[in-house]
Scaffold this active site. Structure first.
Site, PDB file in Angstrom:
ATOM      1  CG  HIS A  65     -10.805   3.439  16.097  1.00 27.74           C
ATOM      2  ND1 HIS A  65     -11.139   3.102  17.391  1.00 27.74           N
ATOM      3  CD2 HIS A  65     -11.621   2.713  15.295  1.00 27.74           C
ATOM      4  CE1 HIS A  65     -12.120   2.205  17.372  1.00 27.74           C
ATOM      5  NE2 HIS A  65     -12.425   1.949  16.120  1.00 27.74           N
ATOM      6  CG  ASP A 177     -14.407  -1.717  17.739  1.00 26.14           C
ATOM      7  OD1 ASP A 177     -13.675  -0.952  17.097  1.00 26.14           O
ATOM      8  OD2 ASP A 177     -15.618  -1.522  17.906  1.00 26.14           O
ATOM      9  CD  GLU A 213     -14.577   4.385  14.882  1.00 24.49           C
ATOM     10  OE1 GLU A 213     -15.264   3.969  13.926  1.00 24.49           O
ATOM     11  OE2 GLU A 213     -14.737   3.963  16.050  1.00 24.49           O
ATOM     12  CG  ASP A 236     -13.026   0.069  12.856  1.00 31.65           C
ATOM     13  OD1 ASP A 236     -13.032  -0.752  13.801  1.00 31.65           O
ATOM     14  OD2 ASP A 236     -13.414   1.250  12.994  1.00 31.65           O
ATOM     15  CG  HIS A 323     -19.029  -1.957  20.789  1.00 32.09           C
ATOM     16  ND1 HIS A 323     -19.690  -0.747  20.719  1.00 32.09           N
ATOM     17  CD2 HIS A 323     -17.905  -1.805  20.045  1.00 32.09           C
ATOM     18  CE1 HIS A 323     -18.993   0.087  19.952  1.00 32.09           C
ATOM     19  NE2 HIS A 323     -17.904  -0.546  19.534  1.00 32.09           N
TER      20      HIS A 323
END
Length: 358
Positions: A65, A177, A213, A236, A323
């Site tokens: 993604h 990510d 995603e 991922d 994140h």
């Protein structure tokens, strides 16, 4: 890693792609892979699909993604301060004091996000966890009219998109990510075609830069509906445990620079996982093993459940500080993942049977 492949990765990190706003990075993907693919298309959902190989062979879908977590402008007050809601899973503490970018029709508008200084917080405020509604974006505008001349409700917002080199081939920045996984599936097509040579791939490879995603695996679901793959491999990031406070007995022993992480578990086809490990060992690619006893929280989940079922694998890239503005990964790891995927595609033949026990 070739210089142009490294440059492509660095450009990807610098390109905004909050979920639902992936057009700029899909254009970057198209520009890079089009000279090497038999066909490149973007579907109605925004997934970029690059194809190569025998259209009558088994359909292999590689999914990484391209979307990243971000924010969305929702209000501008009379003083010109901008408020935004989140796209994807944010820890609000990660946002305090960050340099941000608002991506408008006219281009990037620099911003900072913060709250009132610690000197002005009362005892209760100092002890509580800050919430998103206690922060705002400051673009330097004098009032709402000046801010609204450039910024519209619904404009996406990202952290400052910069990549910083660290020691030992590590790099840090927002959006690892999952622009790392996206990069590997796109780069894998170029390498797979090279490995196949003049004979071409026996499989029909679809390298897919999937969208959305972070808000529910949406792009992989619709892309699989259009491709109807026989075999699918999602790529991922996964949490690295080689830093303080991460418990290896819960997360596993996952190290940056240790190579691709190959997962096993109920979401994973055992023969696909075994083939990936065999190829890694035969080609001296370092790899790590990981287990997950439930449905995976990534594109592998929807791949496995598409239609009558897809033989699904999951390859992950170790990532520290997921994140956040300082996600860290190893360049060596993404290079090895791309090579492993290319080898899998080059080896896939029509008579391969991934039926468990078959």
């Amino acid at each position: 890693m070739q210089d142009n492949a490294r440059a492509f990765f660095e450009q990807a990190i610098a390109t905004p792609s909050p979920s639902g706003y992936e057009e700029p990075i899909q254009q970057l993907n198209r520009d890079y892979i089009a000279p090497h693919a038999d066909r490149v298309r973007i579907d109605v959902h925004g997934n970029l699909i690059a194809e190569s190989g025998d259209v009558h062979g088994p359909r292999l879908m590689l999914a990484g993604h391209c979307d990243q977590i971000g924010m969305l402008v929702s209000y501008i007050d009379e003083l010109g301060f901008v408020y935004a809601q989140t796209i994807g899973g944010w820890d609000p503490q990660q946002l305090i004091g960050q340099a941000m970018s608002i991506w408008t029709q006219a281009g990037e508008v620099p911003a900072v996000i913060s709250r009132k200084p610690i000197h002005l917080l009362n005892d209760h405020e100092r002890k509580k966890v800050v919430s998103l509604d206690e922060m705002w974006l400051d673009v330097g505008a004098a009032n709402d009219q000046q801010a609204a001349e450039k910024i519209r409700i619904g404009d996406p917002v990202t952290l400052d998109l910069r990549m910083r080199p660290l020691m030992n081939s590590l790099v840090s920045g927002p959006g690892m990510d999952n622009k790392t996984g996206m990069w590997t599936v796109i780069e894998a097509l170029r390498r797979a075609k090279e490995l196949a040579g003049t004979d071409g791939l026996a499989c029909h490879l679809h390298s897919v830069s999937t969208v959305q995603e972070e808000i529910g695996l949406r792009g992989a679901k619709t892309a699989a509906g259009g491709i109807n793959p026989s075999v699918g491999i999602a790529v991922d990031v996964t949490h690295a445990s080689d830093c303080p406070t991460i418990e290896k007995n819960k997360q596993g022993d996952i190290r940056l620079g240790g190579g691709p992480v190959i997962f096993r578990g109920p979401n994973i086809n055992p023969k696909v996982a075994a083939r990936l490990m065999e190829l890694a060992e035969a080609n001296e690619i370092p790899y790590q093993r990981a287990a997950i006893g439930r449905a995976t929280p990534n594109d592998a989940n929807v791949l496995q459940l598409h239609g009558a079922g897809v033989a699904t694998g999951l390859v992950a890239i170790p990532n520290r500080y997921m994140h956040s503005a300082v996600e860290a990964i190893s360049i060596d790891d993404i290079d090895h993942v791309a090579q492993l995927l290319a080898l899998f595609a080059a080896a896939l033949k029509s008579d391969d049977d991934f039926t468990p026990g078959g």
